[in-house]
Design a protein around this motif. Structure first.
Motif, PDB file in Angstrom:
ATOM      1  N   ALA A 152       0.686  -1.149   0.003  1.00 38.95           N
ATOM      2  CA  ALA A 152      -0.083  -0.088   0.056  1.00 38.95           C
ATOM      3  C   ALA A 152       0.803   1.465  -0.022  1.00 38.95           C
ATOM      4  CB  ALA A 152      -0.684   0.058   1.037  1.00 38.95           C
ATOM      5  N   SER A 153       2.199   1.116   0.058  1.00 42.04           N
ATOM      6  CA  SER A 153       3.044   2.116   0.062  1.00 42.04           C
ATOM      7  C   SER A 153       3.291   2.868  -1.296  1.00 42.04           C
ATOM      8  CB  SER A 153       4.469   1.743   0.590  1.00 42.04           C
ATOM      9  OG  SER A 153       5.280   2.696   0.750  1.00 42.04           O
ATOM     10  N   PHE A 154       3.123   4.240  -1.154  1.00 38.18           N
ATOM     11  CA  PHE A 154       3.182   5.001  -2.564  1.00 38.18           C
ATOM     12  C   PHE A 154       3.829   6.508  -2.172  1.00 38.18           C
ATOM     13  CE2 PHE A 154      -0.940   5.947  -1.123  1.00 38.18           C
ATOM     14  CZ  PHE A 154      -1.113   7.493  -1.439  1.00 38.18           C
ATOM     15  N   SER A 155       4.008   6.975  -3.122  1.00 41.21           N
ATOM     16  CA  SER A 155       4.406   8.439  -2.985  1.00 41.21           C
ATOM     17  C   SER A 155       5.557   8.743  -2.096  1.00 41.21           C
ATOM     18  CB  SER A 155       3.419   9.160  -2.423  1.00 41.21           C
ATOM     19  OG  SER A 155       3.839  10.545  -2.613  1.00 41.21           O
ATOM     20  N   ASN A 156       6.029   9.580  -1.542  1.00 41.13           N
ATOM     21  CA  ASN A 156       7.187   9.668  -0.689  1.00 41.13           C
ATOM     22  C   ASN A 156       7.042   9.533   0.687  1.00 41.13           C
ATOM     23  OD1 ASN A 156       8.675  10.396  -2.908  1.00 41.13           O
ATOM     24  ND2 ASN A 156       7.745  12.458  -2.950  1.00 41.13           N
ATOM     25  N   PHE A 157       6.031   8.871   1.108  1.00 40.30           N
ATOM     26  CA  PHE A 157       5.765   8.734   2.612  1.00 40.30           C
ATOM     27  C   PHE A 157       6.619   7.997   3.547  1.00 40.30           C
ATOM     28  CE2 PHE A 157       3.841   6.581   6.470  1.00 40.30           C
ATOM     29  CZ  PHE A 157       3.326   7.511   6.849  1.00 40.30           C
ATOM     30  N   TYR A 158       7.518   7.182   2.754  1.00 42.99           N
ATOM     31  CA  TYR A 158       8.471   6.583   3.479  1.00 42.99           C
ATOM     32  C   TYR A 158       9.676   7.258   4.109  1.00 42.99           C
ATOM     33  CZ  TYR A 158      11.238   7.072  -0.748  1.00 42.99           C
ATOM     34  OH  TYR A 158      11.935   7.612  -1.739  1.00 42.99           O
ATOM     35  N   LYS A 159       9.778   8.655   3.324  1.00 43.42           N
ATOM     36  CA  LYS A 159      10.851   9.240   3.714  1.00 43.42           C
ATOM     37  C   LYS A 159      10.537  10.125   5.147  1.00 43.42           C
ATOM     38  CE  LYS A 159      12.052  10.940  -1.247  1.00 43.42           C
ATOM     39  NZ  LYS A 159      12.047  12.094  -2.027  1.00 43.42           N
ATOM     40  N   TYR A 160       9.461  10.119   5.556  1.00 40.91           N
ATOM     41  CA  TYR A 160       8.930  10.917   6.859  1.00 40.91           C
ATOM     42  C   TYR A 160       8.916   9.921   7.925  1.00 40.91           C
ATOM     43  CZ  TYR A 160       7.795  13.887   2.833  1.00 40.91           C
ATOM     44  OH  TYR A 160       7.924  14.892   1.767  1.00 40.91           O
ATOM     45  N   THR A 161       9.096   8.714   7.795  1.00 45.14           N
ATOM     46  CA  THR A 161       8.922   7.852   8.775  1.00 45.14           C
ATOM     47  C   THR A 161       9.738   8.374  10.245  1.00 45.14           C
ATOM     48  OG1 THR A 161       8.872   5.891   7.246  1.00 45.14           O
ATOM     49  CG2 THR A 161       9.687   5.401   9.682  1.00 45.14           C
ATOM     50  N   PRO A 162      10.948   8.843  10.174  1.00 48.18           N
ATOM     51  CA  PRO A 162      11.503   9.097  11.363  1.00 48.18           C
ATOM     52  C   PRO A 162      10.864  10.256  12.223  1.00 48.18           C
ATOM     53  CG  PRO A 162      13.312   9.224   9.743  1.00 48.18           C
ATOM     54  CD  PRO A 162      12.065   8.963   9.178  1.00 48.18           C
ATOM     55  N   GLN A 163      10.308  11.298  11.295  1.00 44.11           N
ATOM     56  CA  GLN A 163       9.388  12.455  11.896  1.00 44.11           C
ATOM     57  C   GLN A 163       7.962  11.830  12.575  1.00 44.11           C
ATOM     58  OE1 GLN A 163      11.094  12.425   8.979  1.00 44.11           O
ATOM     59  NE2 GLN A 163      11.225  14.533   8.081  1.00 44.11           N
ATOM     60  N   PHE A 164       7.502  10.740  11.912  1.00 41.50           N
ATOM     61  CA  PHE A 164       6.257  10.207  12.044  1.00 41.50           C
ATOM     62  C   PHE A 164       6.519   9.414  13.452  1.00 41.50           C
ATOM     63  CE2 PHE A 164       2.682   7.527  11.508  1.00 41.50           C
ATOM     64  CZ  PHE A 164       1.830   8.698  10.969  1.00 41.50           C
ATOM     65  N   GLN A 165       7.836   8.581  13.538  1.00 43.62           N
ATOM     66  CA  GLN A 165       7.943   8.158  14.536  1.00 43.62           C
ATOM     67  C   GLN A 165       7.992   9.016  15.880  1.00 43.62           C
ATOM     68  OE1 GLN A 165       8.348   4.433  15.485  1.00 43.62           O
ATOM     69  NE2 GLN A 165       7.917   5.470  17.512  1.00 43.62           N
ATOM     70  N   GLY A 166       8.721  10.211  15.566  1.00 43.59           N
ATOM     71  CA  GLY A 166       8.759  11.236  16.620  1.00 43.59           C
ATOM     72  C   GLY A 166       7.685  11.732  17.212  1.00 43.59           C
ATOM     73  N   LEU A 167       6.655  11.787  16.110  1.00 43.78           N
ATOM     74  CA  LEU A 167       5.118  12.610  16.668  1.00 43.78           C
ATOM     75  C   LEU A 167       4.492  11.532  17.648  1.00 43.78           C
ATOM     76  CD1 LEU A 167       3.643  14.146  13.424  1.00 43.78           C
ATOM     77  CD2 LEU A 167       4.414  15.239  15.498  1.00 43.78           C
ATOM     78  N   ILE A 168       4.751  10.504  17.135  1.00 42.57           N
ATOM     79  CA  ILE A 168       3.859   9.167  17.822  1.00 42.57           C
ATOM     80  C   ILE A 168       4.597   9.257  19.338  1.00 42.57           C
ATOM     81  CG2 ILE A 168       3.610   6.719  18.271  1.00 42.57           C
ATOM     82  CD1 ILE A 168       3.507   6.589  15.261  1.00 42.57           C
ATOM     83  N   THR A 169       5.689   9.087  19.521  1.00 46.03           N
ATOM     84  CA  THR A 169       6.590   9.286  20.693  1.00 46.03           C
ATOM     85  C   THR A 169       6.247  10.336  21.553  1.00 46.03           C
ATOM     86  OG1 THR A 169       8.372   8.224  19.664  1.00 46.03           O
ATOM     87  CG2 THR A 169       8.848   9.101  21.860  1.00 46.03           C
ATOM     88  N   GLU A 170       5.945  11.494  21.008  1.00 44.29           N
ATOM     89  CA  GLU A 170       5.760  12.784  21.641  1.00 44.29           C
ATOM     90  C   GLU A 170       4.358  12.737  22.301  1.00 44.29           C
ATOM     91  OE1 GLU A 170       6.571  16.165  23.532  1.00 44.29           O
ATOM     92  OE2 GLU A 170       8.133  15.253  22.133  1.00 44.29           O
ATOM     93  N   HIS A 171       3.255  12.245  21.393  1.00 42.93           N
ATOM     94  CA  HIS A 171       1.942  12.306  21.682  1.00 42.93           C
ATOM     95  C   HIS A 171       1.899  11.063  22.857  1.00 42.93           C
ATOM     96  CE1 HIS A 171       0.735  14.341  18.119  1.00 42.93           C
ATOM     97  NE2 HIS A 171      -0.241  14.549  18.855  1.00 42.93           N
ATOM     98  N   ILE A 172       2.480  10.092  22.881  1.00 44.47           N
ATOM     99  CA  ILE A 172       2.456   9.253  24.088  1.00 44.47           C
ATOM    100  C   ILE A 172       3.024   9.764  25.141  1.00 44.47           C
ATOM    101  CG2 ILE A 172       3.231   6.925  24.733  1.00 44.47           C
ATOM    102  CD1 ILE A 172       3.201   5.619  22.169  1.00 44.47           C
ATOM    103  N   SER A 173       4.294  10.425  25.246  1.00 42.67           N
ATOM    104  CA  SER A 173       4.993  11.050  26.214  1.00 42.67           C
ATOM    105  C   SER A 173       4.029  12.105  27.053  1.00 42.67           C
ATOM    106  CB  SER A 173       6.234  11.520  25.799  1.00 42.67           C
ATOM    107  OG  SER A 173       6.739  12.403  26.839  1.00 42.67           O
ATOM    108  N   GLN A 174       3.356  12.869  26.141  1.00 43.70           N
ATOM    109  CA  GLN A 174       2.554  13.924  26.585  1.00 43.70           C
ATOM    110  C   GLN A 174       1.305  13.435  27.369  1.00 43.70           C
ATOM    111  OE1 GLN A 174       1.609  17.536  24.298  1.00 43.70           O
ATOM    112  NE2 GLN A 174       3.738  17.712  23.624  1.00 43.70           N
ATOM    113  N   SER A 175       0.959  12.322  26.870  1.00 36.60           N
ATOM    114  CA  SER A 175      -0.404  11.585  27.581  1.00 36.60           C
ATOM    115  C   SER A 175      -0.092  11.064  28.853  1.00 36.60           C
ATOM    116  CB  SER A 175      -0.792  10.387  26.553  1.00 36.60           C
ATOM    117  OG  SER A 175      -1.815   9.783  27.199  1.00 36.60           O
ATOM    118  N   PHE A 176       1.233  10.617  29.088  1.00 36.39           N
ATOM    119  CA  PHE A 176       1.485  10.104  30.346  1.00 36.39           C
ATOM    120  C   PHE A 176       1.839  11.228  31.277  1.00 36.39           C
ATOM    121  CE2 PHE A 176       3.915   5.973  28.952  1.00 36.39           C
ATOM    122  CZ  PHE A 176       2.654   5.459  28.729  1.00 36.39           C
TER     123      PHE A 176
END
Length: 227
Positions: free
Chosen positions: A54-78
């Motif tokens: 299902a991967s297309f376009s340039n989404f794979y290039k933003y994986t590190p930033q995407f992972q960072g957003l997930i971690t930041e949201h979990i951290s703030q939730s705690f």
């Protein structure tokens, strides 16, 4: 002259169309090139799932930033959950603040889930955070202390503004239309509303707590308004 230009444009469009068709045919070409035995699960078969991902376009290039957003949201939730429990103690007894901060915690958690689900929708996964003791969030203890009501709201405002800035910077650099649309619809407008709400709460609360005579009553009434 016009006919020459028209013919040139027709050939150019045809070449582009063929190139796109060739790219789009990666999955079908792969499947058509396989024999019936190649689909066997023994020894893993010869099916390459990346060809029909299902991967297309340039989404794979933003994986590190995407992972960072997930971690930041979990951290703030705690952090908001810990803050909420602080105001729920019998010593503080600010149940309105506890409820409000608990809502911020739930919202951050749901946003993290939305990010994880979107990663799956785009044909990629979210790598687990490596830690010998399980989930590890860096700097989780930073700033955790017995907050006052004003400090709690100010910290929440700072966190939301920091997160909004990260999302805006990522949105501005994204060259993937679908990902940009997801960020805008899922986060941008909500960040604007939440930051304005927190700023408004501080605008009302700070002058109240500066009046020593009516400070306790003002905090009680403000807490009741959040309950």
């Amino acid at each position: 002259m016009k006919s020459v230009i028209a013919n040139f444009l027709f050939v150019l469009v045809a070449v582009v169309a063929c190139a796109r068709l060739a790219t789009a045919a990666k999955c079908s070409d792969h499947l058509l090139s396989m024999k019936a035995d190649d689909f066997s699960e023994e020894d893993g078969g010869k099916y390459d799932h990346t060809a029909c991902s299902a991967s297309f376009s340039n989404f794979y290039k933003y994986t590190p930033q995407f992972q960072g957003l997930i971690t930041e949201h979990i951290s703030q939730s705690f952090i908001y959950s810990i803050m909420s429990s602080h105001f729920e103690t019998d010593y503080e007894n600010r149940l309105g603040f506890s409820k409000y901060l608990d809502g911020l915690s739930d919202n951050m958690w749901q946003q993290a889930i939305s990010l994880i689900k979107y990663a799956g929708k785009r044909g990629t996964g979210v790598a687990p955070i490596e830690s010998s003791s399980g989930l590890s969030i860096k700097n989780l203890n930073t700033g955790i202390k017995p907050w006052t009501e004003v400090e709690a709201l100010a910290l929440a405002l700072d966190h939301h503004q920091m997160l909004a800035l990260k999302v805006h910077q990522l949105h501005g650099s994204v060259k993937d239309a679908a990902f940009g649309d997801f960020l805008e619809n899922q986060f941008v407008s909500e960040h604007v509303s939440r930051i304005r709400e927190l700023s408004g709460h501080l605008t009302n609360l700070v002058p109240m707590v500066q009046e020593e005579v009516s400070k306790d009553l003002a905090l009680y009434l403000f807490d009741q308004s959040l309950a």
